[in-house]
Design a protein around this motif. Sequence first.
Motif, PDB file in Angstrom:
ATOM      1  N   SER A   2      16.543  16.378 -40.051  1.00  0.00           N
ATOM      2  CA  SER A   2      16.876  14.850 -40.270  1.00  0.00           C
ATOM      3  C   SER A   2      18.409  14.883 -40.426  1.00  0.00           C
ATOM      4  CB  SER A   2      16.144  14.436 -41.520  1.00  0.00           C
ATOM      5  OG  SER A   2      16.722  14.903 -42.741  1.00  0.00           O
ATOM      6  N   LEU A   3      19.091  13.660 -40.264  1.00  0.00           N
ATOM      7  CA  LEU A   3      20.513  13.514 -40.569  1.00  0.00           C
ATOM      8  C   LEU A   3      20.935  13.895 -41.920  1.00  0.00           C
ATOM      9  CD1 LEU A   3      23.088  12.592 -39.138  1.00  0.00           C
ATOM     10  CD2 LEU A   3      22.457  10.188 -40.327  1.00  0.00           C
ATOM     11  N   THR A   4      19.825  13.372 -42.870  1.00  0.00           N
ATOM     12  CA  THR A   4      20.153  13.292 -44.379  1.00  0.00           C
ATOM     13  C   THR A   4      20.084  14.999 -44.672  1.00  0.00           C
ATOM     14  OG1 THR A   4      18.859  11.228 -44.902  1.00  0.00           O
ATOM     15  CG2 THR A   4      19.279  12.775 -46.660  1.00  0.00           C
ATOM     16  N   LYS A   6      20.758  17.501 -42.681  1.00  0.00           N
ATOM     17  CA  LYS A   6      22.057  18.096 -41.992  1.00  0.00           C
ATOM     18  C   LYS A   6      23.086  17.623 -43.162  1.00  0.00           C
ATOM     19  CE  LYS A   6      22.400  17.791 -37.562  1.00  0.00           C
ATOM     20  NZ  LYS A   6      22.408  16.894 -36.311  1.00  0.00           N
ATOM     21  N   LEU A 239      29.524  11.967 -40.307  1.00  0.00           N
ATOM     22  CA  LEU A 239      29.174  11.007 -39.338  1.00  0.00           C
ATOM     23  C   LEU A 239      29.943  10.809 -38.068  1.00  0.00           C
ATOM     24  CD1 LEU A 239      28.078   8.603 -42.078  1.00  0.00           C
ATOM     25  CD2 LEU A 239      26.644  10.135 -41.034  1.00  0.00           C
ATOM     26  N   GLU A 242      28.815  13.625 -35.746  1.00  0.00           N
ATOM     27  CA  GLU A 242      27.671  13.408 -35.284  1.00  0.00           C
ATOM     28  C   GLU A 242      27.871  12.551 -34.098  1.00  0.00           C
ATOM     29  OE1 GLU A 242      24.249  14.145 -35.982  1.00  0.00           O
ATOM     30  OE2 GLU A 242      25.365  16.001 -36.712  1.00  0.00           O
ATOM     31  N   GLU A 414      22.432   6.661 -41.624  1.00  0.00           N
ATOM     32  CA  GLU A 414      21.861   6.442 -40.450  1.00  0.00           C
ATOM     33  C   GLU A 414      22.672   5.329 -39.536  1.00  0.00           C
ATOM     34  OE1 GLU A 414      18.072   6.094 -41.488  1.00  0.00           O
ATOM     35  OE2 GLU A 414      17.671   8.511 -42.160  1.00  0.00           O
ATOM     36  N   ALA A 417      25.958   6.325 -38.516  1.00  0.00           N
ATOM     37  CA  ALA A 417      26.145   7.323 -37.464  1.00  0.00           C
ATOM     38  C   ALA A 417      25.954   6.604 -36.037  1.00  0.00           C
ATOM     39  CB  ALA A 417      25.085   8.336 -37.400  1.00  0.00           C
TER      40      ALA A 417
END
Length: 431
Positions: A2-4, A6, A239, A242, A414, A417
């Motif tokens: 998950s983004l969190t 990472k 972010l 990403e 999120e 991003a």
Amino acid sequence: MSLTRKFADFLDASPTPYHACENLSLLFAAEGFTRLDENTRWQLEPGKKYFFTRGDSSFAAFVVGERPLEETGVRIIGAHTDSPCLKIKPNADRVTKGYHQLGVAVYGGALLAPWFDRDLSIAGRVTYLDGEGALKAALVNFGRAVALIPSLAIHLDRSANEGRAINPQTQMNAILQHAPADARFADILLNELQQSHPEAVEVLDYNLSFYDTQPSATVGLKDELFVGARLDNLASCFLGAEAMLNANTDVTSILICNDHEEIGSNTDLGAQGPMLGELIDRLVSGDAQSRQLTLRRSLMLSVDNAHGVHPNFADKHDDKHGPLLNAGPVVKFDANQSYATGADTAALVRWLARAAEGREAIPLQSFIMRADMRCGSTIGPITSAEIGVRAVDLGIPTFGMHSIRETAGVSDLEQMASLLTRFVSVTDISL
């Protein structure tokens, strides 16, 4: 992943700007970006991706677009790698009542109270001599709790909860150990350095900071909040990274993460320095008019965290401009241009956030300070003035900005991003 998750891994592995740049470099190299050396001539190719660092603490990654720069301009995402912290003084050793302590210097506008009673470690960059007398530099991270700054018991200061001032010179010296007679931090540092660089024989100098060893985490009954150190402004660096990994190769885009924003940016590594301008010079082939035409069609998103309205201090906000956590990225305004946002650049961001075929709308919030308070500064107006590019300031809303531990919304990470990815993906942002 998950983004969190990472982001948490990146944050915990980046206790200083040096480590953040190293981790960004590893990330972009793994994704096929080519590392460049500023001390050489570059042969850049359309459609290719590159990155470089300056001073080991400022970072830039970029995509060379396949379309002409004079048609598309440059998409720039700007952030900063530094955070307020406690740095270790050059001659830091102090022995008081049998305790070996280190004197600290406050970097940036740090909230001091949260530094007390934390399990602190040390990290940064060290310059040293090897056994052959060569001058070298390396990153150091003790990686474990080695120091603390204990609070004074309330029994010895009955007015502690009534607004006691904190003196960092006399009250924030960090305790390392019971002091041996020959206690020297230089010896401790050399021993730590030799664990990874056994060739080191003498430490000549260092740039080291304390940091909290408590890892990042999600909190709340539904894990909707993200807490950790240095969210301001490693969240924006991460972010932005990403987004750049998914950038459209038709257009030229840049992620630049400068050091020294927290102390004004007026350094060779800061946003007021030449790093971004020199990169644009390398990208633009042609005369001065080519550069000017490119910049007229360019746009910068200055991404730096915003103040979420604190439920216990709601009166610190304008009641029409109190950003909520998990309610979307924040567009920041200031009538005196301490934020670079204008009506046209804000409109472009609102356009990017709108729903379109194949994509959902991204909620946006607006922030402006109360009319009787001044806002902070960002790299947005500085960069805009330095290189002549339109800019807009935005960020994710947070609690506790400049504390040793800050709070953001998981959903906002999120959403930001997604917004930044759109920015470096759409083919036309002209207005």
